[in-house]
Every structure is written in C-alpha cells, then in structure tokens.
Design an enzyme around this catalytic site. Sequence first.
Site, mmCIF file in Angstrom:
data_model
loop_
_atom_site.group_PDB
_atom_site.id
_atom_site.type_symbol
_atom_site.label_atom_id
_atom_site.label_comp_id
_atom_site.label_asym_id
_atom_site.label_seq_id
_atom_site.Cartn_x
_atom_site.Cartn_y
_atom_site.Cartn_z
ATOM 1 N N ARG A 129 39.675 33.040 42.247
ATOM 2 C CA ARG A 129 41.132 32.800 42.243
ATOM 3 C C ARG A 129 41.466 31.319 42.470
ATOM 4 N NH1 ARG A 129 40.442 37.384 40.896
ATOM 5 N NH2 ARG A 129 41.703 39.197 41.459
ATOM 6 N N GLU A 159 46.696 35.372 48.500
ATOM 7 C CA GLU A 159 46.295 35.150 47.121
ATOM 8 C C GLU A 159 47.516 34.654 46.339
ATOM 9 O OE1 GLU A 159 46.728 37.340 44.051
ATOM 10 O OE2 GLU A 159 44.668 37.556 43.355
ATOM 11 N N SER A 219 47.809 41.978 44.422
ATOM 12 C CA SER A 219 47.100 41.703 45.684
ATOM 13 C C SER A 219 47.807 40.559 46.399
ATOM 14 C CB SER A 219 45.666 41.253 45.421
ATOM 15 O OG SER A 219 44.949 42.226 44.743
HETATM 16 N N1 EPU Z 1 40.305 49.880 50.160
HETATM 17 C C1 EPU Z 1 40.685 50.648 51.243
HETATM 18 N N2 EPU Z 1 42.013 50.777 51.534
HETATM 19 C C2 EPU Z 1 42.965 50.181 50.776
HETATM 20 C C3 EPU Z 1 42.578 49.393 49.677
HETATM 21 C C4 EPU Z 1 41.236 49.244 49.376
HETATM 22 O O1 EPU Z 1 39.851 51.187 51.948
HETATM 23 O O2 EPU Z 1 44.142 50.348 51.094
HETATM 24 C C5 EPU Z 1 38.888 49.769 49.810
HETATM 25 C C6 EPU Z 1 38.592 50.570 48.549
HETATM 26 O O3 EPU Z 1 38.274 51.897 48.842
HETATM 27 C C7 EPU Z 1 37.396 49.837 47.961
HETATM 28 C C8 EPU Z 1 37.638 48.401 48.385
HETATM 29 O O4 EPU Z 1 38.567 48.432 49.457
HETATM 30 O O5 EPU Z 1 36.198 50.278 48.581
HETATM 31 C C9 EPU Z 1 38.128 47.518 47.254
HETATM 32 O O6 EPU Z 1 39.356 48.019 46.742
HETATM 33 P P1 EPU Z 1 39.735 47.899 45.170
HETATM 34 O O7 EPU Z 1 38.553 48.247 44.331
HETATM 35 O O8 EPU Z 1 41.007 48.610 44.978
HETATM 36 O O9 EPU Z 1 39.904 46.378 44.835
HETATM 37 P P2 EPU Z 1 40.366 45.130 45.704
HETATM 38 O O10 EPU Z 1 39.178 44.383 46.168
HETATM 39 O O11 EPU Z 1 41.298 45.596 46.717
HETATM 40 C C10 EPU Z 1 40.415 43.413 43.703
HETATM 41 C C11 EPU Z 1 41.371 42.407 43.142
HETATM 42 C C12 EPU Z 1 42.427 43.090 42.277
HETATM 43 C C13 EPU Z 1 41.692 43.818 41.153
HETATM 44 C C14 EPU Z 1 40.720 44.833 41.782
HETATM 45 C C15 EPU Z 1 39.878 45.521 40.743
HETATM 46 C C16 EPU Z 1 41.527 40.585 44.749
HETATM 47 C C17 EPU Z 1 42.339 39.945 45.814
HETATM 48 N N3 EPU Z 1 42.034 41.699 44.229
HETATM 49 O O12 EPU Z 1 41.147 44.260 44.577
HETATM 50 O O13 EPU Z 1 43.234 42.059 41.710
HETATM 51 O O14 EPU Z 1 42.620 44.491 40.309
HETATM 52 O O15 EPU Z 1 39.810 44.135 42.662
HETATM 53 O O16 EPU Z 1 38.956 44.626 40.232
HETATM 54 O O17 EPU Z 1 40.461 40.072 44.409
HETATM 55 C C18 EPU Z 1 45.266 40.851 41.954
HETATM 56 O O18 EPU Z 1 44.548 39.847 42.001
HETATM 57 O O19 EPU Z 1 46.522 40.796 42.067
HETATM 58 C C19 EPU Z 1 44.618 42.141 41.823
HETATM 59 C C20 EPU Z 1 45.306 43.275 41.810
#
Ligand code: EPU
Length: 338
Positions: free
Chosen positions: A165, A333, A237
């Site tokens: 990012r 972010e 995010s």
């Molecule tokens: N999780 C929880 N509780 C929550 C949210 C997440 O326990 O409320 C756990 C999930 O179960 C999972 C882990 O955290 O084990 C990761 O969650 P998720 O796969 O939903 O992805 P993320 O890391 O939260 C990132 C990006 C998103 C992107 C997704 C999918 C960042 C800051 N965010 O989210 O990007 O869509 O991966 O690749 O890197 C954005 O940048 O605006 C965005 C939405």
Amino acid sequence: MRRETDFSLLKYNTFGIDVRCRDFFEYESVDELADFVASGALEGRRWMQIGGGSNLLFLSDFDGVVLHSKIDGIEIVPADKPNEFFVTAGSGVVWDDFVAFCVDHHLGGVENLSLIPGEVGASPVQNIGAYGVEAKDVIYEVQAMDVTQGKMCRFSNAECQFAYRDSYFKHHTNYIVTRVTVLLHSEEGYQYNVSYGNLLKAIPEEMAFSLSLIRKTIIGVRNSKLPDPKEIGSAGSFFKNPIVERSLYEALSKDYPEMPFYEVPDGMVKIPAGWLIDQCGWKGKQLEHAGVYEKQALVLVNRGGATGQEVWNLAEQIVASVQKKFSITISPEVCVIR
Ligand code: EPU
C-alpha cells in the site's frame, strides 16, 4: 472541464463525509491539466488530487484546490511475447470498469483486483491489492505530470518503488498520475492465482477456471464481507495489516495460537488487523455516528451523518486498544486529510 468554488465533496468521498473544498477542478485531458497548472492556479495553494475518493477521510473542509481526473480511454497494444499485451488506461477510468474490460478481452493479471473501488489513477499511488495480487505485479509503466514544472514523466515499475500500500507517488506529492499501463497475459496458458486464503474454496469444484469465473467469485466474496459504498459510507480497509518482528509474533502466538498470519520477506510476519480489532471486541460497535462494520472489523463505517472527526475518534480508540492488548501499533490505510 469543470471549475467550481466552495464545492461539496460529499459525492467525491465514499465515506460520505459532508465537507467542502475552496476550489474544484476536473479535467478531461492532459492538455487541460497542463493549461490549468501553467495558469498558476496551484501556485502558493494547498492542493490535492482525488480519484474515486474511496480511500480518503476528510477531518474538515479543505481550504485549497481539489483536482479530479476524467481522463478516459483504454487501449490494448501487443507486447514483445505473442501471449502478452500492454493495456493502457486513463487515470479517470473507474478501476473496476478497467478490470471488466481486461477480463472481457480474455487478458489475465487484474481479475483478482475485481470490485476494488476507485479509479485507475490511484492504483499505482496506493499499490492497491487483494486476493494475493497487488498493482505492482502488473504495472509496467505510469505516466504522470510533475506539477511543479508542468512536465510529463514516465515511471517504470521499479521507479514506482512499490511496497505494501505504498509507492514513490505517496512520498512525492508533486506528481499527478495521468495514465497507467499494465502488462497482461492472454487467457490461453495463463496461470490463475487462486492461492489466497479461502478463494479456492469459494470456487465451485466442478467449474473449470476462467478469468470471468474468478472475477465473479471475487465479486461474490467482496460483496459478502465489505459494505457497498453506495449504501453504507466506508473506505474499505481502514487500517493496514501490521508487519511485525517474528519474535513478537512468536510471543503472541503462545497466548493466541489461532492468530492468523502471513509470512512476508525479511523474516517479518504480517498479522491481519481485522483479527486484532475483532479480538478487542470492536466488531459491530458504534461511537457517535461512526461504527465498526459487523462483518469485517477492519472496515469503519459511517452510520449516517458522521463527521470525519467522529470516524477518527473511533479509529484512535481502536488503535489504543490494539496497542494495549497486543503491543502492536496499527496505522491507517486510508489517507487522513486534516
Ligand atoms: N478476520 C477476523 N475478524 C474480522 C476480520 C478479519 O478474524 O473482523 C480474520 C479473517 O478470518 C482472516 C484474516 O483476519 O483470517 C484476514 O481477513 P481477510 O482475508 O478478510 O482480509 P484482510 O487482511 O482483512 C486484506 C486487504 C483487503 C483485501 C483482502 C483480500 C488490507 C489492509 N486489506 O484484508 O483490501 O480485499 O485482504 O485480499 O491489506 C482494502 O485495501 O481496502 C481492502 C479491502
């Protein structure tokens, strides 16, 4: 071209924060932007370029000039190898329209970035990413104007200095991106990228992979987890996933063996901020008119009529509680505009 004064940015930020800017300038071509810059309209002024406003939080009115690109058009040109193509899009093209165009033309590389809100011009600045792919993996070249000199420049992928990012453009704010070229692969013989998290599980087993199936699947997954900015104000995010020393990760994983993590280069470990925030009990909580989305704790939402400051107050409390419980400092972010 469009010029406005004392202009409401309500429709230009997906958080739906009701702020105004002193001046607003929307251009449809590089020439219009060049003329505007040459007229001295930005000299001595505070200014900012916005895209779809999907990654911004305004804390107050903006006492300066807001610029917005409407530079249009998508062009495909064959690259050096027979199965590779350059696709160039104007900065004002809606990112997901660009992804749809590439998928419709059976060109692979951006399908995992389906439904990311915003416009093409922001994609290299923020190095947008999702489901195991980042803009840096496909961007070949970025065209940008250096507004201090009114001069057009071309940046190779390496010159963009991409990181999670992050990019050269985030730290050199005198550039306005005008066009982005990606290098894509024709669908025949293409290696689909389905290794991220639960993506593979979301694809029905009997279905053969195709770019359109992956796009459809990702749209389904995103819709199930992230609010539609047309219905609920948010900027996706709100926080970045923190990258921590392995020693901290190992110490924490003794107390929290179920803590999800991703290995990243240099022996560091990335921990999902959504999980950390969720563990602190924030999911679904509300503070004044700002809230934490009930299906994904990483997303802060406008519950109706929130001010930027209200969202920011909530964010600060979340940062403090994650710090206290896990000794990890999470950072936004989204770009916070003060
Ligand atoms: N999780 C929880 N509780 C929550 C949210 C997440 O326990 O409320 C756990 C999930 O179960 C999972 C882990 O955290 O084990 C990761 O969650 P998720 O796969 O939903 O992805 P993320 O890391 O939260 C990132 C990006 C998103 C992107 C997704 C999918 C960042 C800051 N965010 O989210 O990007 O869509 O991966 O690749 O890197 C954005 O940048 O605006 C965005 C939405």
